[in-house]
Design a protein around this motif. Structure first.
Motif, short mmCIF file in Angstrom:
data_model
loop_
_atom_site.label_atom_id
_atom_site.label_comp_id
_atom_site.label_asym_id
_atom_site.label_seq_id
_atom_site.Cartn_x
_atom_site.Cartn_y
_atom_site.Cartn_z
N PHE A 151 0.79 -1.19 0.08
CA PHE A 151 0.10 0.16 -0.12
C PHE A 151 0.99 1.16 -0.06
O PHE A 151 0.71 2.08 -0.85
CB PHE A 151 -0.93 -0.04 1.20
CG PHE A 151 -1.48 1.25 1.50
CD1 PHE A 151 -2.12 2.07 0.61
CD2 PHE A 151 -1.10 1.88 2.67
CE1 PHE A 151 -2.78 3.13 0.95
CE2 PHE A 151 -1.44 3.26 2.86
CZ PHE A 151 -2.54 3.84 2.27
N LEU A 152 1.79 1.31 0.91
CA LEU A 152 2.71 2.43 0.99
C LEU A 152 3.35 2.90 -0.44
O LEU A 152 3.57 4.01 -0.80
CB LEU A 152 3.75 2.32 2.23
CG LEU A 152 3.28 2.29 3.47
CD1 LEU A 152 4.17 1.79 4.58
CD2 LEU A 152 2.47 3.65 3.71
N ASP A 153 3.91 1.73 -1.07
CA ASP A 153 4.50 1.83 -2.41
C ASP A 153 3.72 2.42 -3.33
O ASP A 153 4.07 3.18 -4.46
CB ASP A 153 5.14 0.56 -2.85
CG ASP A 153 5.91 0.63 -3.97
OD1 ASP A 153 6.73 1.50 -3.86
OD2 ASP A 153 5.93 -0.36 -4.95
N SER A 154 2.10 2.16 -3.31
CA SER A 154 1.44 2.65 -4.17
C SER A 154 0.66 3.79 -4.07
O SER A 154 -0.16 4.76 -4.85
CB SER A 154 0.30 1.79 -4.61
OG SER A 154 -0.56 1.54 -3.31
N MET A 155 0.92 4.62 -2.68
CA MET A 155 0.04 5.77 -2.21
C MET A 155 0.56 7.00 -2.80
O MET A 155 0.03 7.85 -2.99
CB MET A 155 0.13 5.87 -0.69
CG MET A 155 1.43 6.30 -0.29
SD MET A 155 1.37 6.64 1.70
CE MET A 155 3.03 7.09 2.00
N TYR A 156 1.79 7.06 -3.45
CA TYR A 156 2.44 8.22 -4.04
C TYR A 156 1.90 8.51 -5.44
O TYR A 156 2.00 7.47 -6.30
CB TYR A 156 3.89 8.25 -4.26
CG TYR A 156 4.54 8.22 -2.70
CD1 TYR A 156 4.96 9.44 -1.95
CD2 TYR A 156 5.10 6.98 -2.02
CE1 TYR A 156 5.16 9.27 -0.68
CE2 TYR A 156 5.72 6.90 -0.93
CZ TYR A 156 5.67 8.16 -0.09
OH TYR A 156 6.15 8.01 1.19
N GLY A 157 1.38 9.43 -5.65
CA GLY A 157 0.62 9.94 -6.96
C GLY A 157 -0.44 10.62 -6.64
O GLY A 157 -1.08 10.63 -5.80
N ASP A 158 -1.00 11.54 -7.80
CA ASP A 158 -2.02 12.46 -7.87
C ASP A 158 -3.16 11.93 -8.42
O ASP A 158 -4.33 12.72 -8.42
CB ASP A 158 -1.63 13.61 -8.20
CG ASP A 158 -0.31 14.34 -7.71
OD1 ASP A 158 -0.14 13.85 -6.33
OD2 ASP A 158 0.41 15.22 -8.24
N MET A 159 -3.23 10.95 -8.94
CA MET A 159 -4.51 10.49 -9.62
C MET A 159 -4.87 9.06 -9.01
O MET A 159 -3.80 8.13 -8.64
CB MET A 159 -4.19 10.42 -11.24
CG MET A 159 -3.78 11.59 -11.79
SD MET A 159 -5.07 12.99 -11.51
CE MET A 159 -6.17 12.41 -12.77
N PRO A 160 -6.17 8.83 -9.05
CA PRO A 160 -7.27 9.59 -9.64
C PRO A 160 -7.53 10.66 -8.45
O PRO A 160 -7.17 10.79 -7.48
CB PRO A 160 -8.32 8.72 -9.44
CG PRO A 160 -8.20 7.54 -8.59
CD PRO A 160 -6.60 7.55 -8.55
#
Length: 291
Positions: A151-160
Motif C-alpha cells: 500500500f505504501l509503495d502505491s500511495m504516491y501519486g496524484d491520480m485519480p
C-alpha cells in the motif's frame, strides 16, 4: 472532563508538553485529539511518539502525510530525507514498537455526540459521512495488515483525483489517502488538486480551498484539520477548525478546548530552550521552511 484538540506537532515535543501543562491536562479524565503529522521537521519526533503512545486511551489521533512518510521510510519504500529529522527515531531501540503502534492508528475520527469529524487534511466535499468512514477504514485495514508495504509503495501519486463509488483497489486507496492526508484545494465540483500549495487567496482559478465548497459532511458536522500551516488557523467558515499554526516553522502549537471553544497557544521554543537543536538543525529548518 475536557476535550482538547491540537494541531500538527511535527516533533515539537517541548511545546507539546508546555501546552498540556497550560491546561493541566489529565489523561485520566480529559481527552486529547491530534490532527496528525506527529513527526518530522521538528527536533524530537521520538519524544512525541513515545509521549502520545504512553497517553493511551486518552488520545484520539489521525495520521498525517508525514506520519505515512515515516512508515514508508521504515518499510524501505521512501528515502530518509535529512530535512525530516527522523533518523534518531528510526535508530531508537523501541523504533519497531513505535512504528507498529503508529501504523495501527486511524486516519479519521468521528464523534457523533459532539458532531465532530477530524482528518489531517480535511474531508473532500465529494464524500458523505458514510463514504468517509468506509474509505478511511479501508486505508486503516491496509496499514495494519502485513501488506502495508504494498500500500505504501502505491500511495504516491496524484491520480485519480475524482471520487467515483466504483473506484477499487490501489486507485481507490490512493484517492482516499490523498483526500484525508494531502488535500488542500479542489476544483468547483470537488475534484482534488494535488499540486497547488499556495495561500487560499493566491491559488489560480478555478481552485478553491476544500472547506469553501459545500459538502454533505460540513453541512452536518464540525470538521477539525491540520496540514495547512499557511492558513495560520484563519479564514475558515463557521464549524471548520484549522489547527496547524506552524510550530515547527517558528509559529505556535495551537490547542482548542472543544467545550467552550477557547484557544491556547504555545510559541515555538528558541533552540537554546529546547536544548537539542544544533546550528545545522537551524540551517536545515530555514532551508526547508517553504517545503
Amino acid at each position: 472532563m475536557s476535550t482538547y484538540l491540537i494541531g500538527d506537532i511535527h516533533g515539537c515535543y517541548h511545546e507539546l508538553n508546555a501546552l498540556l501543562s497550560q491546561v493541566n491536562f489529565q489523561a485520566s479524565t480529559d481527552e486529547l485529539w491530534l490532527t496528525g503529522d506527529l513527526v518530522a521537521r521538528g527536533p524530537d519526533s521520538l519524544g512525541v511518539l513515545r509521549l502520545v503512545r504512553d497517553l493511551g486511551d486518552s488520545v484520539r489521533l489521525v495520521l498525517g502525510n508525514h506520519d505515512l512518510h515515516l512508515l514508508a521510510v521504515y518499510a524501505g519504500i521512501s528515502c530518509n530525507k535529512p530535512k525530516d529529522r527522523i533518523t534518531t527515531l528510526l535508530e531508537a531501540p523501541d523504533a519497531d514498537e513505535l512504528i507498529n503502534w503508529l501504523r495501527r492508528q486511524p486516519v479519521l475520527q468521528v464523534d457523533e455526540e459532539k458532531r465532530l469529524v477530524m482528518a489531517h487534511a480535511g474531508i473532500t466535499p465529494q464524500w458523505d459521512i458514510d463514504t468517509a468512514r468506509v474509505c478511511a477504514r479501508e486505508v486503516e485495514a491496509m496499514l495494519s495488515s502485513d501488506s502495508y508495504p504494498l500500500f505504501l509503495d502505491s500511495m504516491y501519486g496524484d491520480m485519480p483525483n475524482n471520487w467515483l463509488p466504483e473506484l477499487s483497489g490501489l486507485a481507490r486507496l490512493r484517492f482516499s489517502t490523498n483526500a484525508l492526508t494531502r488535500m488542500r484545494f479542489c476544483f468547483p465540483k470537488g475534484q482534488l488538486d494535488m499540486i497547488s500549495k499556495d495561500a487560499p487567496d493566491s491559488a489560480p482559478p478555478p481552485l478553491r480551498p476544500w472547506f469553501m465548497i459545500p459538502g454533505p459532511v460540513s453541512e452536518h458536522y464540525s470538521i477539525a484539520f491540520g496540514h495547512w500551516a499557511s492558513l495560520e488557523g484563519k479564514g475558515t467558515p463557521a464549524g471548520i477548525y484549522a489547527l496547524d499554526t506552524g510550530c515547527c516553522w517558528g509559529g505556535d502549537l495551537t490547542m482548542l478546548r472543544w467545550e467552550d471553544k477557547q484557544y491556547f497557544r504555545q510559541p515555538a521554543s528558541r533552540p537554546d530552550d529546547r536544548g537539542i537543536e544544533t546550528q545545522s538543525d537551524a540551517q536545515a529548518r530555514d532551508i526547508t521552511r517553504l517545503g
